[in-house]
Design a protein around this motif. Sequence first.
Motif, PDB file in Angstrom:
ATOM      1  N   ASP A 198     -12.172  -0.179   4.263  1.00  0.00           N
ATOM      2  CA  ASP A 198     -13.347   0.385   3.627  1.00  0.00           C
ATOM      3  C   ASP A 198     -12.906   1.463   2.631  1.00  0.00           C
ATOM      4  O   ASP A 198     -12.084   2.321   2.980  1.00  0.00           O
ATOM      5  N   PRO A 199     -13.408   1.433   1.390  1.00  0.00           N
ATOM      6  CA  PRO A 199     -12.976   2.416   0.378  1.00  0.00           C
ATOM      7  C   PRO A 199     -13.129   3.870   0.818  1.00  0.00           C
ATOM      8  O   PRO A 199     -12.277   4.707   0.495  1.00  0.00           O
TER       9      PRO A 199
ATOM     10  N   ILE B 226       0.866  -1.194   0.000  1.00  0.00           N
ATOM     11  CA  ILE B 226       0.000   0.000   0.000  1.00  0.00           C
ATOM     12  C   ILE B 226       0.895   1.234   0.000  1.00  0.00           C
ATOM     13  O   ILE B 226       2.082   1.157   0.314  1.00  0.00           O
TER      14      ILE B 226
ATOM     15  N   THR C 291      -3.145   5.110  -1.042  1.00  0.00           N
ATOM     16  CA  THR C 291      -4.204   4.123  -1.307  1.00  0.00           C
ATOM     17  C   THR C 291      -4.758   3.503  -0.030  1.00  0.00           C
ATOM     18  O   THR C 291      -5.963   3.340   0.103  1.00  0.00           O
ATOM     19  N   LYS C 292      -3.898   3.132   0.886  1.00  0.00           N
ATOM     20  CA  LYS C 292      -4.308   2.546   2.173  1.00  0.00           C
ATOM     21  C   LYS C 292      -5.438   1.525   2.031  1.00  0.00           C
ATOM     22  O   LYS C 292      -6.338   1.448   2.855  1.00  0.00           O
ATOM     23  N   SER C 293      -5.412   0.713   1.003  1.00  0.00           N
ATOM     24  CA  SER C 293      -6.511  -0.217   0.726  1.00  0.00           C
ATOM     25  C   SER C 293      -6.481  -1.477   1.594  1.00  0.00           C
ATOM     26  O   SER C 293      -7.473  -2.195   1.681  1.00  0.00           O
ATOM     27  N   ARG C 294      -5.342  -1.741   2.238  1.00  0.00           N
ATOM     28  CA  ARG C 294      -5.212  -2.924   3.095  1.00  0.00           C
ATOM     29  C   ARG C 294      -4.632  -2.496   4.432  1.00  0.00           C
ATOM     30  O   ARG C 294      -3.900  -1.518   4.521  1.00  0.00           O
TER      31      ARG C 294
ATOM     32  N   ALA D 264     -10.295   4.587   3.129  1.00  0.00           N
ATOM     33  CA  ALA D 264      -9.037   4.657   2.382  1.00  0.00           C
ATOM     34  C   ALA D 264      -8.856   6.021   1.723  1.00  0.00           C
ATOM     35  O   ALA D 264      -7.729   6.498   1.566  1.00  0.00           O
ATOM     36  N   ARG D 265      -9.952   6.661   1.339  1.00  0.00           N
ATOM     37  CA  ARG D 265      -9.880   7.984   0.695  1.00  0.00           C
ATOM     38  C   ARG D 265      -9.804   9.125   1.708  1.00  0.00           C
ATOM     39  O   ARG D 265      -9.596  10.273   1.343  1.00  0.00           O
TER      40      ARG D 265
ATOM     41  N   ASP E 282      -9.142  -5.835   4.073  1.00  0.00           N
ATOM     42  CA  ASP E 282      -9.436  -4.690   3.210  1.00  0.00           C
ATOM     43  C   ASP E 282      -9.885  -3.519   4.070  1.00  0.00           C
ATOM     44  O   ASP E 282     -10.586  -3.705   5.067  1.00  0.00           O
TER      45      ASP E 282
END
Length: 181
Positions: free
Chosen positions: A82-83, A41, A62-65, A86-87, A80
């Motif tokens: 949460d999208p 990430i 991104t911090k997606s994981r 992550a934003r 994962d």
Amino acid sequence: WQWLARLHDWGFTVNPLSADPHEMVINAAYGLGKTVVDGSISPDTYRIDKASGWLRDRVIGTKSRALRWSPDTRALTEEDVDPEAARTPALGDDLLDRLVELGLRIEDHFGDARDIEWAAVGRTVFVLQARPVTAVVLPEAVPLPRGAAPHDHTLPSLVTALARVAPARIRETEPAMPCTC
């Protein structure tokens, strides 16, 4: 405490890419730091003016994981993020201000630039390590032309330029909050 971390952060009290001693760089991601170290990430990156505490730049990674400790399995699990989370910036203004203040205190204590690793559990920040910055290569000094005064070759401050162009983006800094570390 590192296993319970909600956030994992690194801070450099000197910009390791530009060697700017007036700029602090903080990276932050959710969970433990392994996902940043192994490159799976990209963390959020914050560049801060050390003298004023002004946030020069914030880049949301991104911090997606996130790697977290699972009390159920008593093991580390990668999950994962949460999208929407992550934003969202990993650090709120309050925590960012506390990390900047703590970084300045650590640099002052050791007397040199530091690479600092933190973990945040709730509102508490734990310093995991603070080692000397070794990867910065300071640029060679450029001699001034004969007879020139040092101020003849300085560029206008970026803060001054932005104050004329976008005053709404510049926030006043509040007094440093005491660290609860």
